[in-house]
Structure formats: C-alpha cells, structure tokens
Design an enzyme around this catalytic site. Sequence first.
Site, PDB file in Angstrom:
ATOM      1  N   ASP A  29      32.898  62.299  31.187  1.00 43.47           N
ATOM      2  CA  ASP A  29      33.538  60.981  31.175  1.00 43.47           C
ATOM      3  C   ASP A  29      35.046  61.174  31.219  1.00 43.47           C
ATOM      4  OD1 ASP A  29      33.619  58.213  30.970  1.00 43.47           O
ATOM      5  OD2 ASP A  29      32.279  58.141  29.249  1.00 43.47           O
ATOM      6  N   HIS A  77      41.424  57.686  36.672  1.00 47.72           N
ATOM      7  CA  HIS A  77      40.708  57.275  35.451  1.00 47.72           C
ATOM      8  C   HIS A  77      39.489  58.143  35.172  1.00 47.72           C
ATOM      9  CE1 HIS A  77      42.782  53.343  34.610  1.00 47.72           C
ATOM     10  NE2 HIS A  77      43.251  53.635  35.814  1.00 47.72           N
TER      11      HIS A  77
HETATM   12  C1  GDG Z   1      36.398  54.384  33.721  1.00 44.91           C
HETATM   13  C2  GDG Z   1      36.079  55.841  33.350  1.00 44.91           C
HETATM   14  C3  GDG Z   1      37.613  55.639  31.400  1.00 44.91           C
HETATM   15  C4  GDG Z   1      30.879  47.847  28.010  1.00 44.91           C
HETATM   16  N1  GDG Z   1      29.780  47.117  27.793  1.00 44.91           N
HETATM   17  C5  GDG Z   1      30.168  45.843  27.598  1.00 44.91           C
HETATM   18  C6  GDG Z   1      31.552  45.792  27.698  1.00 44.91           C
HETATM   19  N2  GDG Z   1      31.960  47.032  27.955  1.00 44.91           N
HETATM   20  C7  GDG Z   1      33.361  47.436  28.143  1.00 44.91           C
HETATM   21  C8  GDG Z   1      33.800  48.295  26.973  1.00 44.91           C
HETATM   22  C9  GDG Z   1      34.871  49.173  27.601  1.00 44.91           C
HETATM   23  C10 GDG Z   1      34.456  49.244  29.079  1.00 44.91           C
HETATM   24  O1  GDG Z   1      33.487  48.243  29.299  1.00 44.91           O
HETATM   25  C11 GDG Z   1      33.824  50.595  29.426  1.00 44.91           C
HETATM   26  O2  GDG Z   1      34.858  51.537  29.466  1.00 44.91           O
HETATM   27  P1  GDG Z   1      34.579  53.106  29.576  1.00 44.91           P
HETATM   28  O3  GDG Z   1      35.837  53.799  29.292  1.00 44.91           O
HETATM   29  O4  GDG Z   1      33.521  53.484  28.601  1.00 44.91           O
HETATM   30  O5  GDG Z   1      33.966  53.404  31.007  1.00 44.91           O
HETATM   31  P2  GDG Z   1      34.106  53.050  32.604  1.00 44.91           P
HETATM   32  O6  GDG Z   1      33.827  51.617  32.842  1.00 44.91           O
HETATM   33  O7  GDG Z   1      33.186  53.994  33.265  1.00 44.91           O
HETATM   34  O8  GDG Z   1      35.622  53.354  33.069  1.00 44.91           O
HETATM   35  C12 GDG Z   1      36.213  56.042  31.853  1.00 44.91           C
HETATM   36  C13 GDG Z   1      37.950  54.251  31.899  1.00 44.91           C
HETATM   37  O9  GDG Z   1      37.780  54.150  33.309  1.00 44.91           O
HETATM   38  C14 GDG Z   1      39.397  53.880  31.588  1.00 44.91           C
HETATM   39  O10 GDG Z   1      40.291  54.801  32.159  1.00 44.91           O
HETATM   40  O11 GDG Z   1      37.645  55.650  29.986  1.00 44.91           O
HETATM   41  O12 GDG Z   1      35.974  57.387  31.512  1.00 44.91           O
HETATM   42  O13 GDG Z   1      34.764  56.175  33.763  1.00 44.91           O
HETATM   43  O14 GDG Z   1      36.132  48.570  27.523  1.00 44.91           O
HETATM   44  O15 GDG Z   1      34.280  47.449  25.965  1.00 44.91           O
HETATM   45  N3  GDG Z   1      32.255  44.661  27.511  1.00 44.91           N
HETATM   46  C15 GDG Z   1      31.544  43.518  27.228  1.00 44.91           C
HETATM   47  N4  GDG Z   1      30.177  43.500  27.160  1.00 44.91           N
HETATM   48  C16 GDG Z   1      29.461  44.632  27.347  1.00 44.91           C
HETATM   49  O16 GDG Z   1      28.219  44.585  27.298  1.00 44.91           O
HETATM   50  N5  GDG Z   1      32.215  42.376  27.000  1.00 44.91           N
END
Ligand code: GDG
Length: 503
Positions: free
Chosen positions: A386, A174
């Site tokens: 990222d 990921h």
């Molecule tokens: C890893 C990789 C890759 C965020 N703040 C809140 C909240 N979120 C949710 C978002 C989103 C998720 O968290 C964050 O996803 P990301 O993709 O930005 O990042 P990582 O957690 O670092 O994940 C990344 C991912 O895996 C998938 O393969 O994209 O690059 O690092 O879904 O919606 N949700 C709620 N409140 C918040 O304050 N409910």
Amino acid sequence: MNEQTGIPQRLIIVSNRLPVVFERQDGNLTFRSGSGGLVTALAPVLRDRGGMWIGWSGLSDREQEEVDHVLEDSSVASGYDLAAVPLTEEELELYYHGFANEIVWPLFHDLQSHCQFQPEYWHAYQRVNRKFAERVFEVTRSSDYIWVHDYHLMNVASELRGMGVQSPLGYFLHIPFPPPDIFIKLPWRFQVLRALLDYDLVGFQTMRDKRNFIQCVRMLLPDVSTKSMGGFHLVAHEHREVRVGVFPISIDYDDFERLARSREVSESAWYIHEDLPHQQIVLGIDRLDYTKGIPYRLEAFRNALRRFPELRESMTLVQVVVPSRTDIPKYHDLKVEIERLVSEINGEFTRSGWVPIHYIFRHLTRTELLAYYRTAEIALITPIKDGMNLVAKEYCACNIENNGVLIMSEFAGAAAQLQKHALMVNPYDVEGMAEGLRDAFQMNYDERGDRMRQLRSTVRRYDIYRWVESFLGAAISKNLSDYPVISEYIPDQDHDLSLSEGG
Ligand code: GDG
C-alpha cells in the site's frame, strides 16, 4: 514566480478526477465539493493563492459543454477555478481501466502476474496524458506552480516540456514505486522513467519508494547522474536538476478527532457496541482490491479462532469492503473469494447469539465510518502492499478513548511512521497475524493507552497540512541541504522499516 518571495503566484493541481461530485437535479447539472483529505488540505491553499484544479469530471464527454458551463462559476462556489478534461468512453477504457488499472496499479504493487501489457493501453495513456497537458497549457500562465498527482498522469510533464513549458512542475505518486526487478518488466520502462524526470520535484510516500526509483534510474539510465543531499536525491537530467523526496501523505487529524467526538458519531458508536455486547470488535475497512490482503486476513481470523478458543464468542470481525472496479474480472473473482471465506468461517464458528464475521459490502456514510473507527477495539490493516493507507491514520485520530490497538502490515507505507507503536505483522503470515490478534485481544489498557497516545501524536504532528507545506516548501526551497522535514519522521535515511526476528 513572485520575485520577492520566490513563491509561484498560483497553484495548479492536476489529477485524474476533479475533487467535486456532479449531480443532476430536475434535469439540471450541479456539483458539490468532494470530501477527501486531499481536497480539504489543498482547498485553503488554492483559495489563498488563487489556483485551479484540472481533472476529468467523471461524466461522459457528451456532457462536456454542460460541465464547462457549470464550472465557469466554480470559483464563486469553491474559491478556486476548476477545469475539466473531457474523456471519451474509449479513452477511459484504454487509459484508465487499461494502462492505469491493469498495468501500473498491479505492477507498482509488485503483482506482475495481474498485468495486461497491451500496447494499445500505452498508446491511449500517452494520448490522454497529452490531452491533460494541452488543457494545462491552455489555462495556465508561466508564473504558475503545477503539481500533478498520481500514476494516471506520469507523462504530463514530458508533454508540457514538448510544448515548451518551462514552469516548475511537481509530481506526487500516491502508490508505491516498485523495485528494479519488477519495474523493468514494464515494456515502456525507459519512457516512463524519463517522463518522470521531466518534473522538477518528484515526491514519494516512503524512503523505500524513493530508493526503488533511484535504483531504477541508476540501472536503466546510466547517462543520468544522481547524488543524495540530506533526505533528498538530486538527479541531473537534460540540463535540469530534479529533486526527489519523501512526503508521507496524511489526514486532517483535527477534523477527524472533532467529528469522532460529535454527538452523532458518539450515538452511532454506542449502538454498534450495544448490538455486539461483551465483544472486542476487530475492524477491517478496505476498497475491494487485491492489494488489501483481505483473503489472508480472513484466513488469519479463522486460524486465530481455531488455535485460541478464548477468542470465540469474545471477538467479532467487522469487515467492510467498499465496492470498486467490479467490472474488472480479477476484482469480481476477489469478491467471490472473500464471500466464500466469510461464509465458511461463519459456518464453522457461529453459535447462538454470536456471528464471528459481520461482512458489509457497501460504502459507509462518514458518520458510520467514524463510529466504527471510534468504537473498534482493534483495527486490522493488512495490505500486501500500500502506498500509505489512510485508514490506519484515521483510526488513530478517531480513537479518542485511547483504548484501540492497531495491527498493521509491514508493507503499508504507513508502517514507516507507525511501526513503533502498532503491532506489526507480515500480511502473508497467517499464523503470525493470528498471534497478533490474540496479543491485541489480551493487551491491557495501560499498554493500549501508551501505544495509542504515541500513534495519535505522530499522526497529529505530521498531518495533511504539513504534507502540503513540506511538498511545496521542497519545491521552492533554495537550499535543500538544510531542508528540515525528513529527519523528523523517518527513523533511518535509507530504510524506513526495521524488521526483527521473532517479532
Ligand atoms: C491511494 C493509495 C494512499 C474507505 N471506505 C469508506 C471510506 N473510505 C475512505 C477512507 C480513506 C480512503 O477511503 C481510503 O484511503 P487509502 O489510503 O486507504 O487507500 P486508496 O483509496 O487506495 O488510495 C493509498 C492514498 O492514495 C493517499 O495517498 O494512502 O496507499 O492506494 O480516506 O476514509 N469513506 C467513507 N465510507 C467508506 O465506506 N465515507
């Protein structure tokens, strides 16, 4: 394997954490399904084929008996089985906080100076990966398809192979895979690379990650041969041909869009703007993490307010930082730095009735999150590196009025798919980002609409369900040379980012 279809009977997902949240009510342990995109996409497949999810419960190993007991009936509640891997506090400290989060996470995000290369972290990583493999071995059958996720579990296949398992094994990373110059700093580089080649299919988020991986294989393992086939690479390793491909992860687009239209979210969005009248809202949402580029982003916002006075009192940055890993000193320092910058900028520019940065340090409810997505005129998503960045895709799905502008880092995996219609920025270039903010602020509604419609259509077309389908399809496809998926979303087979001078 089903002999007629070639499709394995059951799907087994292995990840560090189980996709459920445990709760204690009146002393009794219960659990409910988690709400992430991965579980939403995989749950129907697991239910349909019959399957199982294996991972750590998130609870202490002292509660394991109770966890096992509660999970015994899991298939009734979730439609598929759940099996927990117990981890002791020491294992968690060394394998999870240590190897995964203080070595692999920073190194794979190109931040070698943040790494703590402690040998005991590596030893614990091997032990815990073996523990996961033993649990997999215990509860699976030879006809199952086993799909392992993420950087915590790179060694599971090699442990399973050591136990004589011949079943097809898939792996998806990921986070990014670093270029050779960075990867070779890892003291256990050979072991990790060979361990990854014990899978049958290795999937990455972008072409760049796949290219980095193949270059590392060529540089470090000269005995191993590689060749490209369509969008894939085939690596010959120990009598097995390993498929290496690109599968950009996505979101459940329809679900985000549907919820963004709901009454609850609409009302909440209305109040957000009511409280910030005559403002364009710029939204930043990140887990507290040094890869997300939050300090550079705040510097860019300050630079924009200094250089472009027309933005003052007309633009408000809502920066949400979700608490994460605060017990690691680097994360604590980052929080202090962010709070210092926010207070400096607010101190310099606040006027009666206008505070430039609204800083939120907590987890938002889903309704709050979607309301911000729906209502913000600009999303400022500027990680320094990222894997993908799902926030960017979620913002587009929720922007149902087609009036938002996405400002996006060149170094997020999502850039490969969204670069054509987002405003692309280099997250280290404070002045460039400030100009991006000004351009977004001034962009007329026709151009916003054109760009956002294209972005939404890209995210809709390649959603999380396509992602699951394309990974499992590549796992079982007999002939990869005409496997269709790659050319549909990647502009160029080798380079998924095009940079232009002065752009
Ligand atoms: C890893 C990789 C890759 C965020 N703040 C809140 C909240 N979120 C949710 C978002 C989103 C998720 O968290 C964050 O996803 P990301 O993709 O930005 O990042 P990582 O957690 O670092 O994940 C990344 C991912 O895996 C998938 O393969 O994209 O690059 O690092 O879904 O919606 N949700 C709620 N409140 C918040 O304050 N409910």
